[in-house]
Scaffold this active site. Structure first.
Site, PDB file in Angstrom:
ATOM      1  N   MET A  94      -8.767   8.134  -1.375  1.00 16.69           N
ATOM      2  CA  MET A  94      -9.669   8.648  -0.330  1.00 16.69           C
ATOM      3  C   MET A  94     -10.139  10.045  -0.707  1.00 16.69           C
ATOM      4  O   MET A  94      -9.344  10.855  -1.200  1.00 16.69           O
ATOM      5  CB  MET A  94      -8.942   8.700   1.005  1.00 16.69           C
ATOM      6  CG  MET A  94      -8.344   7.357   1.410  1.00 16.69           C
ATOM      7  SD  MET A  94      -7.674   7.428   3.064  1.00 16.69           S
ATOM      8  CE  MET A  94      -6.949   5.786   3.187  1.00 16.69           C
ATOM      9  N   ASP A 137      -4.464   3.392  -2.604  1.00 17.09           N
ATOM     10  CA  ASP A 137      -5.592   3.798  -1.764  1.00 17.09           C
ATOM     11  C   ASP A 137      -6.095   5.189  -2.136  1.00 17.09           C
ATOM     12  O   ASP A 137      -5.363   6.169  -2.021  1.00 17.09           O
ATOM     13  CB  ASP A 137      -5.171   3.788  -0.293  1.00 17.09           C
ATOM     14  CG  ASP A 137      -5.091   2.376   0.268  1.00 17.09           C
ATOM     15  OD1 ASP A 137      -6.098   1.648   0.164  1.00 17.09           O
ATOM     16  OD2 ASP A 137      -4.027   2.015   0.803  1.00 17.09           O
ATOM     17  N   MET A 162     -11.907  -5.422   4.821  1.00 15.91           N
ATOM     18  CA  MET A 162     -11.148  -4.465   5.631  1.00 15.91           C
ATOM     19  C   MET A 162     -10.992  -5.020   7.043  1.00 15.91           C
ATOM     20  O   MET A 162     -11.980  -5.409   7.667  1.00 15.91           O
ATOM     21  CB  MET A 162     -11.879  -3.126   5.721  1.00 15.91           C
ATOM     22  CG  MET A 162     -12.007  -2.326   4.433  1.00 15.91           C
ATOM     23  SD  MET A 162     -10.444  -1.789   3.725  1.00 15.91           S
ATOM     24  CE  MET A 162      -9.686  -0.894   5.074  1.00 15.91           C
ATOM     25  N   HIS A 203      -7.938   0.779  -4.688  1.00 16.45           N
ATOM     26  CA  HIS A 203      -8.945   0.633  -3.632  1.00 16.45           C
ATOM     27  C   HIS A 203      -9.638   1.983  -3.485  1.00 16.45           C
ATOM     28  O   HIS A 203      -9.084   2.909  -2.892  1.00 16.45           O
ATOM     29  CB  HIS A 203      -8.249   0.206  -2.334  1.00 16.45           C
ATOM     30  CG  HIS A 203      -9.166   0.099  -1.162  1.00 16.45           C
ATOM     31  ND1 HIS A 203      -8.700  -0.041   0.133  1.00 16.45           N
ATOM     32  CD2 HIS A 203     -10.527   0.101  -1.075  1.00 16.45           C
ATOM     33  CE1 HIS A 203      -9.733  -0.111   0.966  1.00 16.45           C
ATOM     34  NE2 HIS A 203     -10.849  -0.013   0.261  1.00 16.45           N
ATOM     35  N   MET A 236     -12.010   4.457  -1.921  1.00 14.86           N
ATOM     36  CA  MET A 236     -12.788   4.801  -0.726  1.00 14.86           C
ATOM     37  C   MET A 236     -13.406   6.153  -1.018  1.00 14.86           C
ATOM     38  O   MET A 236     -13.011   7.183  -0.451  1.00 14.86           O
ATOM     39  CB  MET A 236     -11.864   4.816   0.508  1.00 14.86           C
ATOM     40  CG  MET A 236     -11.429   3.409   0.920  1.00 14.86           C
ATOM     41  SD  MET A 236      -9.963   3.398   1.972  1.00 14.86           S
ATOM     42  CE  MET A 236      -8.690   3.437   0.705  1.00 14.86           C
ATOM     43  N   GLY A 274      -3.708  -3.232   9.037  1.00 14.17           N
ATOM     44  CA  GLY A 274      -3.007  -3.791  10.193  1.00 14.17           C
ATOM     45  C   GLY A 274      -2.312  -5.108   9.910  1.00 14.17           C
ATOM     46  O   GLY A 274      -2.040  -5.874  10.832  1.00 14.17           O
ATOM     47  N   ASP A 295      -7.092  -6.227   4.273  1.00 14.68           N
ATOM     48  CA  ASP A 295      -6.463  -4.900   4.222  1.00 14.68           C
ATOM     49  C   ASP A 295      -6.618  -4.186   5.554  1.00 14.68           C
ATOM     50  O   ASP A 295      -7.741  -3.883   5.971  1.00 14.68           O
ATOM     51  CB  ASP A 295      -7.139  -4.097   3.084  1.00 14.68           C
ATOM     52  CG  ASP A 295      -6.538  -2.711   2.888  1.00 14.68           C
ATOM     53  OD1 ASP A 295      -5.526  -2.385   3.538  1.00 14.68           O
ATOM     54  OD2 ASP A 295      -7.093  -1.957   2.062  1.00 14.68           O
ATOM     55  N   SER A 349       0.843  -1.208   0.000  1.00 21.27           N
ATOM     56  CA  SER A 349       0.000   0.000   0.000  1.00 21.27           C
ATOM     57  C   SER A 349       0.871   1.249   0.000  1.00 21.27           C
ATOM     58  O   SER A 349       1.600   1.520   0.967  1.00 21.27           O
ATOM     59  CB  SER A 349      -0.906   0.019   1.226  1.00 21.27           C
ATOM     60  OG  SER A 349      -1.436   1.322   1.377  1.00 21.27           O
ATOM     61  N   HIS A 392      -0.794  -1.479  -4.227  1.00 20.73           N
ATOM     62  CA  HIS A 392      -2.147  -1.196  -3.718  1.00 20.73           C
ATOM     63  C   HIS A 392      -2.273   0.315  -3.599  1.00 20.73           C
ATOM     64  O   HIS A 392      -1.505   0.971  -2.908  1.00 20.73           O
ATOM     65  CB  HIS A 392      -2.336  -1.884  -2.363  1.00 20.73           C
ATOM     66  CG  HIS A 392      -3.695  -1.720  -1.766  1.00 20.73           C
ATOM     67  ND1 HIS A 392      -4.773  -2.515  -2.122  1.00 20.73           N
ATOM     68  CD2 HIS A 392      -4.161  -0.863  -0.828  1.00 20.73           C
ATOM     69  CE1 HIS A 392      -5.838  -2.147  -1.419  1.00 20.73           C
ATOM     70  NE2 HIS A 392      -5.495  -1.131  -0.626  1.00 20.73           N
TER      71      HIS A 392
HETATM   72  C1  DX5 Z   1      -6.801   1.970   4.923  1.00 22.51           C
HETATM   73  C2  DX5 Z   1      -6.223   1.469   3.607  1.00 22.51           C
HETATM   74  C3  DX5 Z   1      -5.128   0.485   3.756  1.00 22.51           C
HETATM   75  C4  DX5 Z   1      -3.910   1.010   4.473  1.00 22.51           C
HETATM   76  C5  DX5 Z   1      -3.279  -0.145   5.151  1.00 22.51           C
HETATM   77  O1  DX5 Z   1      -7.990   2.643   4.685  1.00 22.51           O
HETATM   78  O2  DX5 Z   1      -7.231   0.846   2.837  1.00 22.51           O
HETATM   79  O3  DX5 Z   1      -4.756  -0.058   2.489  1.00 22.51           O
HETATM   80  O4  DX5 Z   1      -2.968   1.612   3.655  1.00 22.51           O
HETATM   81  O5  DX5 Z   1      -2.222   0.353   5.894  1.00 22.51           O
HETATM   82  P1  DX5 Z   1      -1.524  -0.492   7.037  1.00 22.51           P
HETATM   83  O6  DX5 Z   1      -0.917  -1.698   6.368  1.00 22.51           O
HETATM   84  O7  DX5 Z   1      -0.514   0.464   7.556  1.00 22.51           O
HETATM   85  O8  DX5 Z   1      -2.584  -0.869   8.024  1.00 22.51           O
HETATM   86 ZN    ZN Z   2      -6.586  -0.221   0.961  1.00 21.73          ZN
END
Ligand code: DX5
Ligand code: ZN
Length: 224
Positions: free
Chosen positions: A38, A36, A139, A68, A70, A179, A177, A9, A34
Site C-alpha cells: 500500500m 499487501d 476484493m 497484491h 495497491m 473479510g 480477498d 496475508s 499474500h
Molecule cells: C486489504 C488487503 C487484504 C487484507 C485482508 O486491502 O488486500 O489482503 O489483508 O485482511 P483480512 O483477512 O483481515 O480481511
Molecule cells: Zn490483499
C-alpha cells in the site's frame, strides 16, 4: 477447478517478527504468502515494499509470494517486486495508464500476473485482458485495511468471473480477498473462488494450524 489455495496475508502478522511469522503460517498449512503493498496514494494506508519481500526470501521463505499491489502508478514497483522474488503480482487496472502493457511487463519479468478488482470496479476490465492473466483477484472489502467485514455484494461477481474463466482453455485462478473467515469462506467457495486470502482470520487466531484447518473445512463444505 483448481485445488483450493489459502494465501495468508502478512498484513495481520507481527511485522517485527515477519520472517518467523511467515515460516509459522506456512508450517501451519498456508499455501502462499499474500503480500499487501500500500502506497498511501492509491489507498489510504502505507505498508512495505520490495526490500521486505527480498528479506523474506533471504530469510529462507520458499513458498509462493503473492504480491497484491495497491499502488499508483504500477509498473516500476511491479518490476522491483519481480526482482525481489515475487512469484505472482496482481495490480488494480485503473491504477495503470496502460494495463495491457503492465500485464506484459510483469510476465516478461518472469512472474505470473493477476488483475485486482475492487467491490465497485466493473468486470468489463476483463474484456480484453482475461486471456492474458493467471489470476483474477476480487476484493470483498474496499482495499486499504485488514479486519473489515466481507461484502456479500461480491458473491454475484465471483459467480460471473467463474463463468468467464470456465470458457477459457487455460486454468486461471479466482482469488477472493477481504473479510475471509470460517463463516464467509464457504459462500465464496460455493460461488466459484478457488484461492482465499485470509489475514485476521489466521494471524488473529491463537492457533494458526487450527484456523487454517477451519478455513479448509468450510471451503470443502462450500465447494462440495
Ligand atoms: C486489504 C488487503 C487484504 C487484507 C485482508 O486491502 O488486500 O489482503 O489483508 O485482511 P483480512 O483477512 O483481515 O480481511
Ligand atoms: Zn490483499
Amino acid at each position: 477447478m483448481n485445488a483450493p489455495v489459502i494465501a495468508a496475508s502478512i498484513l495481520a502478522a507481527d511485522f517485527a517478527r515477519l520472517g518467523e511469522e511467515a515460516e509459522r503460517v506456512l508450517a501451519a498449512g498456508a499455501d502462499w504468502i499474500h503480500f499487501d503493498v500500500m502506497d498511501q496514494h492509491y489507498v489510504p494506508n502505507l505498508t512495505v515494499g520490495p526490500m521486505v519481500c527480498a528479506a523474506l526470501r533471504r530469510f529462507g521463505i520458499r513458498a509462493p509470494i503473492d504480491v497484491h499491489l495497491m499502488v499508483e502508478p504500477v509498473d516500476a514497483l511491479a518490476l522491483a517486486f519481480a526482482e525481489a522474488g515475487a512469484d505472482l503480482i496482481s495490480f488494480h487496472p485503473e491504477a495503470s495508464r496502460h494495463p495491457h502493457r503492465t500485464v506484459q511487463a510483469i510476465r516478461r519479468a518472469g512472474c505470473q500476473v493477476g488483475l485486482a478488482l475492487n467491490p465497485a470496479t466493473p468486470l468489463s476490465w476483463l474484456d480484453h485482458l482475461l486471456e492474458e492473466l493467471d489470476l483474477v483477484l476480487l476484493m470483498s472489502v474496499d482495499p486499504g485495511f485488514g479486519g473489515q467485514s466481507f461484502l456479500p455484494m461480491v458473491l454475484p461477481k465471483i459467480r460471473a468471473v467463474r463463468a468467464r474463466i470456465e470458457t477459457l482453455r487455460r486454468p486461471v485462478r479466482l482469488e477472493v480477498d477481504g473479510g475471509i473467515k470460517a463463516d464467509t469462506v464457504g459462500e465464496a467457495a460455493a460461488a466459484g473462488a478457488d484461492t482465499f486470502v485470509a489475514g485476521t482470520a489466521i494471524f488473529g487466531a491463537p492457533d494458526y494450524a487450527a484456523a487454517i484447518a477451519g478455513l479448509r473445512a468450510a471451503i470443502a463444505a462450500g465447494a462440495g
